[in-house]
Write a protein that holds these residues in place. Structure first.
Motif, short mmCIF file in Angstrom:
data_model
loop_
_atom_site.label_atom_id
_atom_site.label_comp_id
_atom_site.label_asym_id
_atom_site.label_seq_id
_atom_site.Cartn_x
_atom_site.Cartn_y
_atom_site.Cartn_z
N VAL A 29 1.02 -0.94 -0.02
CA VAL A 29 -0.08 0.45 -0.09
C VAL A 29 0.94 1.37 0.23
CG1 VAL A 29 -1.57 1.47 1.50
CG2 VAL A 29 -1.88 -1.39 0.75
N MET A 30 2.22 0.93 0.65
CA MET A 30 2.93 2.68 0.90
C MET A 30 4.13 2.79 -0.02
SD MET A 30 5.82 1.62 3.17
CE MET A 30 6.39 2.75 3.23
N ALA A 31 4.59 1.07 -0.48
CA ALA A 31 5.65 1.62 -1.62
C ALA A 31 5.72 2.83 -2.72
CB ALA A 31 5.89 0.05 -2.16
N ALA A 32 4.50 3.14 -2.68
CA ALA A 32 4.53 3.26 -4.37
C ALA A 32 5.23 5.29 -4.14
CB ALA A 32 2.60 4.34 -4.92
N THR A 33 5.32 5.51 -2.39
CA THR A 33 5.34 7.00 -2.29
C THR A 33 6.55 6.93 -2.20
OG1 THR A 33 2.86 7.05 -0.16
CG2 THR A 33 5.54 8.63 0.30
N PRO A 34 8.07 6.03 -1.45
CA PRO A 34 8.98 6.11 -2.07
C PRO A 34 9.11 6.47 -2.93
CG PRO A 34 8.44 4.19 -0.48
CD PRO A 34 7.15 5.02 -0.35
N ILE A 35 8.61 5.26 -3.74
CA ILE A 35 9.31 5.45 -5.28
C ILE A 35 8.77 6.99 -5.89
CG2 ILE A 35 8.41 4.85 -7.42
CD1 ILE A 35 8.18 1.53 -6.33
N SER A 36 7.65 7.52 -5.62
CA SER A 36 7.41 8.76 -6.10
C SER A 36 8.48 10.03 -5.66
CB SER A 36 6.19 9.31 -5.80
OG SER A 36 5.02 8.38 -6.78
N SER A 37 8.77 9.78 -4.21
CA SER A 37 10.23 10.94 -4.12
C SER A 37 11.27 10.63 -4.65
CB SER A 37 9.52 10.79 -2.30
OG SER A 37 8.00 10.61 -2.15
N VAL A 38 11.74 9.62 -4.31
CA VAL A 38 13.17 8.98 -5.76
C VAL A 38 13.64 10.06 -6.80
CG1 VAL A 38 14.71 7.80 -5.90
CG2 VAL A 38 13.47 7.69 -3.46
N PHE A 39 12.31 9.65 -7.09
CA PHE A 39 12.16 9.58 -8.64
C PHE A 39 12.12 11.25 -9.17
CE2 PHE A 39 12.12 6.30 -12.13
CZ PHE A 39 12.15 5.20 -10.92
N LEU A 40 11.41 12.02 -8.33
CA LEU A 40 11.01 13.45 -7.71
C LEU A 40 12.43 13.69 -7.95
CD1 LEU A 40 8.48 14.99 -7.96
CD2 LEU A 40 8.25 15.25 -5.97
N VAL A 41 13.03 13.98 -7.02
CA VAL A 41 14.33 14.35 -6.22
C VAL A 41 15.14 13.99 -7.22
CG1 VAL A 41 16.26 14.24 -5.48
CG2 VAL A 41 13.52 13.87 -4.36
N SER A 42 15.08 12.30 -8.17
CA SER A 42 15.95 12.45 -9.11
C SER A 42 15.46 13.11 -10.76
CB SER A 42 16.25 10.92 -9.44
OG SER A 42 16.78 10.49 -10.42
N ALA A 43 14.58 13.11 -10.56
CA ALA A 43 13.94 14.16 -12.35
C ALA A 43 14.55 15.75 -12.02
CB ALA A 43 12.95 13.99 -12.56
N THR A 44 13.77 16.23 -10.44
CA THR A 44 13.79 17.43 -10.14
C THR A 44 15.99 17.75 -10.53
OG1 THR A 44 12.12 17.44 -8.99
CG2 THR A 44 13.47 19.17 -9.46
N LEU A 45 16.99 16.50 -10.31
CA LEU A 45 17.87 17.32 -9.62
C LEU A 45 19.13 16.84 -11.05
CD1 LEU A 45 19.00 16.59 -5.77
CD2 LEU A 45 18.08 19.08 -7.30
N GLY A 46 18.17 16.42 -12.04
CA GLY A 46 18.92 14.81 -13.18
C GLY A 46 19.95 14.54 -12.81
N LEU A 47 19.96 13.83 -12.10
CA LEU A 47 20.40 12.58 -11.01
C LEU A 47 20.64 11.21 -12.10
CD1 LEU A 47 19.88 12.65 -7.27
CD2 LEU A 47 21.14 13.94 -8.45
N SER A 48 21.95 11.07 -12.19
CA SER A 48 22.14 9.98 -12.86
C SER A 48 21.26 8.50 -12.68
CB SER A 48 23.88 8.92 -12.38
OG SER A 48 24.18 8.76 -11.48
N ALA A 49 21.15 7.85 -13.40
CA ALA A 49 19.99 6.11 -13.70
C ALA A 49 21.01 5.50 -11.83
CB ALA A 49 20.58 5.36 -14.24
N GLU A 50 22.78 5.29 -11.36
CA GLU A 50 23.38 4.49 -10.27
C GLU A 50 22.85 5.12 -9.82
OE1 GLU A 50 24.59 5.80 -13.51
OE2 GLU A 50 25.24 3.98 -14.78
N LEU A 51 22.76 6.92 -8.85
CA LEU A 51 22.97 7.66 -8.02
C LEU A 51 21.11 7.79 -7.61
CD1 LEU A 51 23.92 8.66 -5.83
CD2 LEU A 51 23.07 11.12 -7.68
N THR A 52 20.71 7.27 -9.05
CA THR A 52 19.11 7.00 -8.57
C THR A 52 18.40 5.97 -8.16
OG1 THR A 52 18.33 8.43 -10.72
CG2 THR A 52 17.02 7.24 -9.76
N VAL A 53 19.33 5.18 -8.34
CA VAL A 53 19.10 3.23 -7.08
C VAL A 53 19.61 3.78 -6.18
CG1 VAL A 53 20.03 1.11 -7.72
CG2 VAL A 53 19.50 2.12 -9.56
#
Length: 467
Positions: free
Chosen positions: A36-60
């Protein structure tokens, strides 16, 4: 000769929140909380990654750290060791408002300063906690609800940018991305409308999965990297380098932490009501705040924004009737395990940003609705409260709706003014104090008041008096 009777022993019945269930059932119910709650950390990390332009390795790395720290925080809140944690069925997640503040600090002062701000805020919790009870009255539902509405609107905008891209950049308004984002929202609505029970509660996750499948069929996703690399992957310590500390840059997060403590108070009381446990807020709430502080402090060293207690799992508790805090502790163990299994984190990181953006728009729009619901309890029929709410929302949304409006101000002033969440919360808090906690001084001289005085003749006359 009388036979001595055995001593009478009485055992206090175990409250359902402290009940230990078989490991298999605890694990099964824990997985349900995770889904039920797994979507929140996924969305949060992708939000940070996309906004800051992070690499795939750093996103992982960040995704792995988000799962591990969310798991550790859930364990701390559920088990409550050394008076740290609520000892209630809580889970912890990267918060909505802290993500916005983290990104604002990172974009203006660098991501190393943003991680330093998270660490400072984790320590600030412990500094403010002794006097928090005296400040609590200044953060009623009116102030917190206004802040949550501003947070929700800002997050919906940021989530939408994951679908559309930023104006003026290549690929802005790409039709494929728009179709994927809108389709993900449509899938989420369909699952919620057509399913019931647990599947309905998983509508957000199911919509995310359906959107990813559609993206795969359209050739917009590649899971080839899932099989590459090792099986296990540990979160990287200090992924952005040594943190930098600036009190001025950290001020938005420090201000938010006060409102966060007020929100933690409400979360603790609501959770206790859900499980039917009578608590003393003066004793239990500080434990919740300490759990937030420790988890956020540790998360800062792994590049994460603040982590806060979440009420998302309360609905599961009410539906299933399983009130044991060891269930959310099991959920914490599952989250930690997910964070260390590299193929799982790599598969999640391969999800297209447009699909995550569609999911994020739905998830974060719920925050706005929760803010509206909280404002519904703030007596907006009182004209003063309406004025406070309207002014705070207007000033809070100004930098969100018109980016760069404060571009002519000095940098140290601009970081505060351009943070709509901090401006809205500060405005609502100050106006609430002025309207409801500060009484205007009466004039020393009032108009002349007359009171009757008896004359010797028995006829009254009016005597002047200054009061």
């Amino acid at each position: 000769m009388a036979t001595p009777s055995a001593p009478c022993t009485t055992s206090t019945p175990t409250h359902p929140v402290d009940e230990r269930r078989p490991l298999s059932k605890v694990l099964l119910f824990g997985i349900q909380h995770v889904l039920v709650m797994a979507a929140t950390p996924i969305s949060s990390v992708f939000l940070v990654s996309a906004t800051l332009g992070l690499s795939a390795e750093l996103t992982v790395d960040l995704l792995s750290a988000a799962f591990v720290l969310s798991g550790l925080g859930s364990l701390i809140q559920s088990l409550g060791p050394w008076r740290i944690g609520a000892r209630l069925p809580f889970v912890m997640l990267p918060g909505g408002a802290p993500i916005v503040l983290f990104l604002a600090i990172a974009e203006q002062h660098g991501v190393r300063t943003a991680t330093g701000a998270v660490i400072l805020t984790g320590l600030f919790y412990f500094v403010v906690l002794p006097v928090f009870s005296r400040l609590l009255k200044y953060f009623p539902a009116l102030v917190i609800g206004t802040m949550i509405v501003i947070v929700g609107v800002n997050l919906v905008k940021v989530g939408a940018l994951l679908v559309t891209g930023r104006p003026g950049t290549p690929g802005f308004g790409d039709t494929t991305n728009l179709a994927l984002g809108l389709a993900t929202i449509g899938f989420t609505i369909a699952f919620y409308r057509l399913c019931s029970g647990l599947l309905r509660q998983l509508a957000v996750m199911l919509g995310l999965v359906a959107g990813t499948v559609l993206a795969f069929l359209l050739g917009s996703v590649d899971f080839g990297l899932v099989a590459e690399g090792g099986l296990l992957h540990a979160p990287q310590l200090l992924p952005f380098g040594t943190p930098q500390f600036s009190l001025i840059a950290s001020l938005p997060l420090l201000l938010y932490s006060i409102a966060s403590m007020a929100e933690a108070t409400g979360q603790t009381v609501i959770n206790a009501e859900a499980v039917g446990k009578e608590i003393d807020p003066r004793r239990e709430v500080p434990g919740t705040i300490r759990g937030d502080a420790v988890t956020s402090f540790l998360g800062g060293f792994f590049g994460l924004p603040l982590l806060v207690t979440s009420g998302e799992n309360i609905g599961i508790v009410r539906v299933t009737g399983v009130r044991s805090r060891f269930v959310t502790a099991a959920a914490g163990v599952v989250l930690v395990a997910i964070g260390f299994v590299a193929p799982v984190t790599r598969a999640i990181s391969a999800i297209p940003s447009a699909v995550v953006g569609g999911t994020a728009m739905v998830v974060f729009a719920v925050i706005t609705v929760l803010g509206v619901q909280m404002l519904g309890r703030a007596r907006l029929d009182d004209h003063a409260n309406t004025f406070i709410c309207a002014t705070a929302i207007a000033l809070g949304l100004l930098p969100i709706l018109i980016p760069g409006v404060y571009g002519g101000f000095p940098p140290n002033v601009r970081i505060l003014l351009e943070n709509g969440v901090a401006v809205g919360a500060f405005t609502a808090g100050v106006l609430n104090v002025l309207f409801h906690h500060v009484r205007l001084r009466p004039e020393r001289l009032r108009s002349v008041q007359l009171r009757p005085v008896r004359l010797r003749s028995g006829q009254p006359r009016q005597k002047e008096s200054h009061r």
